[in-house]
Design a protein around this motif. Structure first.
Motif, PDB file in Angstrom:
ATOM      1  N   SER A 161       0.936  -1.229  -0.069  1.00 48.73           N
ATOM      2  CA  SER A 161       0.042   0.188  -0.221  1.00 48.73           C
ATOM      3  C   SER A 161       1.074   1.288  -0.161  1.00 48.73           C
ATOM      4  CB  SER A 161      -1.064   0.105   1.311  1.00 48.73           C
ATOM      5  OG  SER A 161      -1.921   1.173   1.070  1.00 48.73           O
ATOM      6  N   LEU A 162       0.896   1.861  -1.043  1.00 44.26           N
ATOM      7  CA  LEU A 162       1.642   3.014  -1.271  1.00 44.26           C
ATOM      8  C   LEU A 162       0.933   4.347  -1.477  1.00 44.26           C
ATOM      9  CD1 LEU A 162       3.682   1.511  -4.250  1.00 44.26           C
ATOM     10  CD2 LEU A 162       4.563   1.597  -2.044  1.00 44.26           C
ATOM     11  N   PHE A 163       1.621   5.337  -0.947  1.00 43.09           N
ATOM     12  CA  PHE A 163       0.904   6.620  -0.996  1.00 43.09           C
ATOM     13  C   PHE A 163       1.366   7.519  -2.088  1.00 43.09           C
ATOM     14  CE2 PHE A 163      -0.010  10.964   0.561  1.00 43.09           C
ATOM     15  CZ  PHE A 163      -1.461  10.927   0.436  1.00 43.09           C
ATOM     16  N   LEU A 164       0.888   7.604  -3.204  1.00 44.55           N
ATOM     17  CA  LEU A 164       1.759   8.141  -4.688  1.00 44.55           C
ATOM     18  C   LEU A 164       0.988   9.159  -5.194  1.00 44.55           C
ATOM     19  CD1 LEU A 164       2.645   4.807  -6.388  1.00 44.55           C
ATOM     20  CD2 LEU A 164       4.011   6.115  -4.550  1.00 44.55           C
ATOM     21  N   SER A 165       1.595  10.171  -5.706  1.00 47.11           N
ATOM     22  CA  SER A 165       1.202  11.004  -6.687  1.00 47.11           C
ATOM     23  C   SER A 165       0.824  10.291  -8.023  1.00 47.11           C
ATOM     24  CB  SER A 165       2.031  12.139  -6.755  1.00 47.11           C
ATOM     25  OG  SER A 165       3.289  11.603  -7.765  1.00 47.11           O
ATOM     26  N   GLY A 166      -0.197  11.120  -8.490  1.00 45.81           N
ATOM     27  CA  GLY A 166      -0.702  10.390  -9.904  1.00 45.81           C
ATOM     28  C   GLY A 166       0.643  10.177 -10.730  1.00 45.81           C
ATOM     29  N   ASN A 167       1.491  10.994 -10.820  1.00 44.91           N
ATOM     30  CA  ASN A 167       2.596  10.978 -11.832  1.00 44.91           C
ATOM     31  C   ASN A 167       3.524   9.982 -11.233  1.00 44.91           C
ATOM     32  OD1 ASN A 167       1.902  12.980 -13.336  1.00 44.91           O
ATOM     33  ND2 ASN A 167       3.225  14.422 -12.597  1.00 44.91           N
ATOM     34  N   GLU A 168       3.828   9.625 -10.153  1.00 41.63           N
ATOM     35  CA  GLU A 168       4.633   8.662  -9.557  1.00 41.63           C
ATOM     36  C   GLU A 168       3.902   7.432  -9.930  1.00 41.63           C
ATOM     37  OE1 GLU A 168       6.420  10.515  -5.286  1.00 41.63           O
ATOM     38  OE2 GLU A 168       4.545   9.797  -5.614  1.00 41.63           O
ATOM     39  N   ALA A 169       2.457   7.397  -9.479  1.00 41.81           N
ATOM     40  CA  ALA A 169       1.923   6.035  -9.908  1.00 41.81           C
ATOM     41  C   ALA A 169       1.871   5.928 -11.310  1.00 41.81           C
ATOM     42  CB  ALA A 169       0.333   6.229  -9.643  1.00 41.81           C
ATOM     43  N   ILE A 170       2.081   6.589 -12.280  1.00 40.49           N
ATOM     44  CA  ILE A 170       2.275   6.362 -13.812  1.00 40.49           C
ATOM     45  C   ILE A 170       3.819   6.072 -13.752  1.00 40.49           C
ATOM     46  CG2 ILE A 170       2.208   7.628 -16.125  1.00 40.49           C
ATOM     47  CD1 ILE A 170       0.228   9.576 -15.201  1.00 40.49           C
ATOM     48  N   ALA A 171       4.477   6.233 -13.313  1.00 42.07           N
ATOM     49  CA  ALA A 171       5.825   5.849 -13.609  1.00 42.07           C
ATOM     50  C   ALA A 171       5.864   4.288 -13.123  1.00 42.07           C
ATOM     51  CB  ALA A 171       7.047   6.705 -12.798  1.00 42.07           C
ATOM     52  N   ARG A 172       5.469   4.157 -11.983  1.00 42.42           N
ATOM     53  CA  ARG A 172       5.414   2.925 -11.378  1.00 42.42           C
ATOM     54  C   ARG A 172       4.478   1.921 -12.367  1.00 42.42           C
ATOM     55  NH1 ARG A 172       7.252   1.886  -5.756  1.00 42.42           N
ATOM     56  NH2 ARG A 172       8.162   4.015  -5.139  1.00 42.42           N
ATOM     57  N   GLY A 173       3.282   2.391 -12.643  1.00 43.18           N
ATOM     58  CA  GLY A 173       2.678   1.754 -13.559  1.00 43.18           C
ATOM     59  C   GLY A 173       3.253   1.274 -15.007  1.00 43.18           C
ATOM     60  N   ALA A 174       4.133   2.113 -15.407  1.00 43.09           N
ATOM     61  CA  ALA A 174       4.746   2.012 -16.764  1.00 43.09           C
ATOM     62  C   ALA A 174       5.731   0.772 -16.413  1.00 43.09           C
ATOM     63  CB  ALA A 174       5.625   3.002 -17.069  1.00 43.09           C
ATOM     64  N   LEU A 175       6.466   0.890 -15.146  1.00 44.36           N
ATOM     65  CA  LEU A 175       7.449  -0.443 -14.911  1.00 44.36           C
ATOM     66  C   LEU A 175       6.731  -1.492 -14.815  1.00 44.36           C
ATOM     67  CD1 LEU A 175       9.595   1.672 -12.181  1.00 44.36           C
ATOM     68  CD2 LEU A 175      10.351   0.937 -14.469  1.00 44.36           C
ATOM     69  N   ARG A 176       5.650  -1.581 -14.236  1.00 43.64           N
ATOM     70  CA  ARG A 176       4.688  -2.837 -14.057  1.00 43.64           C
ATOM     71  C   ARG A 176       4.282  -3.385 -15.368  1.00 43.64           C
ATOM     72  NH1 ARG A 176      -1.341  -2.864 -13.756  1.00 43.64           N
ATOM     73  NH2 ARG A 176      -1.838  -5.033 -13.296  1.00 43.64           N
ATOM     74  N   ALA A 177       3.911  -2.499 -16.123  1.00 47.76           N
ATOM     75  CA  ALA A 177       3.540  -2.827 -17.747  1.00 47.76           C
ATOM     76  C   ALA A 177       4.650  -3.269 -18.493  1.00 47.76           C
ATOM     77  CB  ALA A 177       2.504  -1.559 -18.207  1.00 47.76           C
ATOM     78  N   GLY A 178       5.784  -3.151 -18.140  1.00 52.69           N
ATOM     79  CA  GLY A 178       6.893  -3.658 -18.933  1.00 52.69           C
ATOM     80  C   GLY A 178       7.339  -2.608 -19.780  1.00 52.69           C
ATOM     81  N   VAL A 179       7.171  -1.398 -19.553  1.00 53.05           N
ATOM     82  CA  VAL A 179       7.648  -0.267 -20.393  1.00 53.05           C
ATOM     83  C   VAL A 179       9.258  -0.088 -20.125  1.00 53.05           C
ATOM     84  CG1 VAL A 179       7.706   2.048 -20.764  1.00 53.05           C
ATOM     85  CG2 VAL A 179       5.450   1.203 -20.366  1.00 53.05           C
ATOM     86  N   VAL A 220      10.696   9.980 -11.953  1.00 52.24           N
ATOM     87  CA  VAL A 220      10.490   8.833 -11.141  1.00 52.24           C
ATOM     88  C   VAL A 220      11.037   7.782 -11.770  1.00 52.24           C
ATOM     89  CG1 VAL A 220       8.650   7.434 -10.041  1.00 52.24           C
ATOM     90  CG2 VAL A 220       8.654   9.891  -9.801  1.00 52.24           C
ATOM     91  N   LEU A 221      10.523   7.601 -13.243  1.00 53.79           N
ATOM     92  CA  LEU A 221      10.909   6.367 -14.001  1.00 53.79           C
ATOM     93  C   LEU A 221      12.409   6.286 -14.094  1.00 53.79           C
ATOM     94  CD1 LEU A 221       8.756   5.944 -17.331  1.00 53.79           C
ATOM     95  CD2 LEU A 221       9.699   4.364 -15.749  1.00 53.79           C
ATOM     96  N   SER A 222      12.859   7.291 -14.340  1.00 49.99           N
ATOM     97  CA  SER A 222      14.491   7.288 -14.451  1.00 49.99           C
ATOM     98  C   SER A 222      15.164   6.687 -13.170  1.00 49.99           C
ATOM     99  CB  SER A 222      15.068   8.616 -14.912  1.00 49.99           C
ATOM    100  OG  SER A 222      16.452   8.658 -14.862  1.00 49.99           O
ATOM    101  N   ALA A 223      14.656   7.500 -12.009  1.00 51.69           N
ATOM    102  CA  ALA A 223      15.452   7.066 -10.638  1.00 51.69           C
ATOM    103  C   ALA A 223      15.043   5.671 -10.428  1.00 51.69           C
ATOM    104  CB  ALA A 223      14.642   7.883  -9.718  1.00 51.69           C
ATOM    105  N   THR A 224      13.797   4.795 -10.615  1.00 49.73           N
ATOM    106  CA  THR A 224      13.518   3.794 -10.674  1.00 49.73           C
ATOM    107  C   THR A 224      14.463   2.830 -11.718  1.00 49.73           C
ATOM    108  OG1 THR A 224      11.430   4.324 -10.152  1.00 49.73           O
ATOM    109  CG2 THR A 224      11.937   2.097 -10.043  1.00 49.73           C
ATOM    110  N   ALA A 225      14.342   3.411 -12.671  1.00 48.23           N
ATOM    111  CA  ALA A 225      15.188   2.647 -13.731  1.00 48.23           C
ATOM    112  C   ALA A 225      16.944   2.634 -13.438  1.00 48.23           C
ATOM    113  CB  ALA A 225      15.027   3.363 -15.024  1.00 48.23           C
TER     114      ALA A 225
END
Lengths: 197, 601
Positions: free
Chosen positions: B6-24, B41-46
């Motif tokens: 259960s994370l508390f995320l901004s929509g933008n963070e969520a899109i970034a994590r959603g992209a990682l989850r989706a195999g982007v 966020v994507l780049s930091a996670t990447a």
């Protein structure tokens, strides 16, 4: 449609299809008709198929028509291709000029030989014109488009004066002479042929 | 900060994590509030798991073109921008609808109702309708997270780019996100397909019919997708809404029925009809334009919309409540049955006489582009293309161009493709006028993002296709007067990109320049220079040695309209410019220009 006559010009980019269409448009205006025209020319210089349509009558609304009463073709394959554009009882005035497309040159396809039979099958009146020979006689093979228009002219409802005005309005002064000769020779050669419009 | 599930995320963070989850695995964009954090966020996670390449591009157009290249290369791709950024990217976006994608491509447009940090308030839902592509609208972070995978699945199933539209309150709002299992995705391979990716008129017409058919199928999907939910209520009020506006309406009228649209284009009209069967009053609650409302009105249904809900600025629950509350005590409208829109008719293709040879436009005799394509083919270089005469190089027999999307797209697409494939897999080909139109920015981007690749500028000193207009490289003005002419090579030097200018018709010089580039690393530009054949009459004569010619067909294979097979040898027509490209490909020395055999071993 509605007393409007449609003449479509077809040929290969670089053959002067658009110039021939403009001469006809200018002639029709000189004769007192309302005229509308449209052309597709984006690829005209790259040897692709070119189509230009001229419509004249007492009052013309649309610049475009699905079917033409007359098709003037500066090349044989393009004339053959344009047969479905003709209204029933239409006339195809077609140069005998052959410009083989790449697929024919490379032997992948055959240049069609059946224009007479295909025209007859569609009840289209066909007039084949040695446009390049006529133009050469006038002084330059480049006037083949205008020679062809001369051959077609006897079948169109414009008087000699209107044609001369049309030629002068559309053709640069420098090359008007040779084109007038080509037009006259083309007109004479086919004045008595049976093409009913 | 928060527990694993259960994370508390901004929509933008969520899109970034959603992209990682989706195999982007490829993401790019241009910063713009409220979209910026997605890529950060994507780049930091990447960086942590190394699966994703993410980069800032020079602008939104180049970003979209880069993402398109990545999608073609087989990577699920994401591109982010703010609403006005899509104006900049509109050129590739509109034609991308025709080409479709390979691996999924999701375009995030973050709109800014209320103009918290924007110069206008345009409603980018209109872009989905304009381009005939599906649009998903998350209402909170959980949806923002999940909708990326939904968008990817839609993109691949329907061969379509998907617009993921956020707004400030979704992007910069925060809410709980429950993580979901990663989505399995196998990268796709790239296959050349010119009728899909070279949008010259004859192919674009075919693709356009597919776009209309696809839209009809997407309408059916919008009716069935779980993203569009009809939520039963107890009050005699139905509300159609999407995105952040849905959350305001839900809070203002907790007892109402809701048609909650997660996929808001195309509109599920059957579901709308179903809502009208359940309640006697319906309102549309949406920010900015009456996008949904207009479509409901077109069904002939009475609806409360922009006469009550402001057409500008952000909404909130008080605005929505105050706007709709007076209607609850009025007599409900009587008409409840929709008039369903008829399926759009798609024009039949013009019937061609099948037995007749087609006459596609061809590169002119003497065209210097032919020399370039013949050489690229020889060295097995397959370039992404651009818009101009040279697009014709895609066609048989040259078969040496893979794409044509929009002005200047070749370089950005090359960048995306080579980034994903991790090598100099493709080159880019564009003309001089196209280079100045939209090729400079992606070249700067390629330098900035350290792209590998070869860019070939076919400099024929004019805007040839449209009839020889001037451009900054020639300095020729509209009235034909001379102005300052920019030098492409010096421009490249200024950008810091290796550049060499060669005579396109000098086979040896061009081949050695190409070989040097093929052996090099990084980014290089070759300016293949030779004036358009229509402006420069040929001065040389081609002769055929009929003894040597064995009609092998090598010269015919360059598609020159001046060459034809004769009885015993090739024949040369009067159209010949004497450019010598045919002589260069002849292996028997049968063709020579001005008496000098060219290209003999």
């Amino acid at each position: 449609m509605n007393g409007t006559t449609t003449v479509s010009f077809v040929g290969v980019g670089g053959q002067g299809v658009l110039l021939a269409a403009n001469i006809l448009a200018q002639t029709a205006m000189a004769q007192g008709y309302d005229v509308k025209a449209s052309e597709v020319k984006g690829m005209a210089q790259r040897g692709g198929s070119v189509l230009s349509t001229v419509r004249f009558g007492k009052l013309v609304w649309s610049p475009l028509a699905r079917h033409a009463d007359v098709v003037i073709a500066t090349e044989l394959l393009e004339g053959r291709r344009a047969l479905p554009l003709l209204a029933p009882q239409g006339a195809l005035i077609c140069a005998r000029t052959i410009i083989s497309p790449g697929s024919v040159l490379r032997g992948e396809t055959q240049y069609p030989q059946d224009i007479e039979a295909a025209a007859a099958a569609r009840s289209v009146t066909l007039l084949l014109v040695d446009a390049e020979a006529v133009a050469r006689q006038a002084g330059t093979v480049r006037a083949a488009n205008v020679a062809l228009l001369g051959a077609a002219s006897a079948k169109l409802p414009f008087n000699e004066a209107a044609w001369q005005q049309g030629l002068a309005a559309a053709i640069p002064a420098k090359i008007l002479d040779v084109n007038q000769r080509a037009f006259a020779l083309g007109r004479e050669a086919h004045l008595n042929e049976e093409v009913t419009l | 900060m928060c527990s694993v599930d259960s994370l508390f995320l901004s929509g933008n963070e969520a899109i970034a994590r959603g992209a990682l989850r989706a195999g982007v695995t490829f993401a790019c964009g241009y910063p713009g509030t409220p979209s910026t954090e997605i890529l950060e966020v994507l780049s930091a996670t990447a960086d942590r798991d190394g699966r994703v390449q993410a980069e800032w591009c020079i602008n939104e157009k180049v970003a979209l073109e880069t993402a398109i290249g990545a999608s073609l290369a087989g990577a699920r791709s994401l591109v982010t921008m703010k609403h006005v950024g899509l104006n900049v990217a509109a050129d590739p976006f509109m034609t991308l609808s025709l080409t479709g994608v390979n691996a999924a491509l999701v375009i995030v447009s973050a709109d800014d109702p209320g103009m918290h940090s924007s110069q206008n308030e345009q409603d980018n839902r209109n872009f989905a309708k304009f381009a005939k592509v599906p649009m998903l609208e998350p209402a909170d972070s959980q949806e923002a997270y999940e909708f990326v995978a939904e968008a990817c699945a839609l993109a691949e199933e329907f061969d379509v780019p998907v617009l993921l539209r956020s707004t400030t309150r979704v992007s910069h709002g925060r809410s709980r996100v429950v993580a979901r299992a990663p989505v399995a995705f196998a990268p796709r391979s790239y296959e050349r397909s010119i009728d899909k990716f070279v949008m010259m008129p004859q192919f674009a017409r075919q693709r356009n019919r597919l776009v209309l058919e696809r839209l009809a199928k997407l309408r059916e999907r919008a009716e069935r997708t779980p993203l569009n939910v009809l939520e039963a209520g107890t009050a005699d009020l139905g509300i159609i809404s999407s995105g952040a506006a849905y959350t305001y309406a839900r809070e203002a009228f907790p007892k109402a029925w809701f048609l909650k649209l997660g996929m808001s284009h195309p509109l599920p009209v059957e579901k709308v009809a179903k809502l009208y069967r359940s309640v006697s009053r319906v309102a549309v609650v949406e920010e900015l334009d009456p996008f949904i409302e207009d479509q409901v009105r077109a069904l002939g249904l009475p609806v409360v919309g922009k006469e009550a809900i402001p057409a500008d600025g952000e909404l909130d629950q008080e605005i929505v409540f105050a706007a709709l509350e007076p209607y609850l005590t009025r007599r409900p409208p009587r008409r409840r049955r929709p008039v369903m829109p008829p399926a759009a008719r798609i024009s039949a293709p013009v019937p061609a006489e099948p037995q007749l040879p087609v006459r596609p436009p061809v590169l002119c005799a003497g065209c210097p582009h032919r020399a370039v394509f013949a050489m690229l083919r020889k060295h097995k270089v397959s370039p992404l293309g651009d818009i101009g005469c040279y697009t014709l190089g895609a066609l048989s027999p040259l078969d040496s161009l893979d794409s044509c999307l929009c002005m200047g797209a070749s370089i950005g697409m090359m960048a995306g493709m080579n980034k994903v494939l991790g090598r100099r897999a493709v080159a880019a080909v564009l003309g001089d006028s196209t280079f100045f139109h939209s090729g400079v920015t992606p070249l700067i981007d390629a330098r900035y993002n350290e792209t590998d690749g070869i860019v070939l500028v076919l400099d024929n000193r004019t805007t040839a296709m449209t009839g020889h207009q001037g451009h900054p490289g020639t300095g020729v003005h509209l009235d034909r007067s001379a102005g300052p002419a920019l030098d492409i090579e010096r421009l490249c030097q200024g950008i810091g990109v290796r550049c060499e200018t060669v005579d396109a018709l000098d086979t040896e010089a061009f081949e050695s320049a190409l070989k040097r580039e093929l052996g090099a690393q990084g980014l290089g530009v070759i300016v293949a220079f030779a004036p358009c054949a229509l402006m420069a009459p040929g001065e040389q004569q081609l002769t055929v040695d009929e003894e040597r010619c064995n009609l092998c067909g090598l010269c015919l294979d360059i598609g020159c309209p001046a060459l034809a097979p004769g009885e015993t040898a090739v024949e040369v027509s009067a159209a010949c410019h004497g450019c010598g490209v045919c002589a260069a490909v002849c292996k028997r020395g049968a063709l020579s220009v001005a008496g000098e055999p060219a290209g003999t071993p």
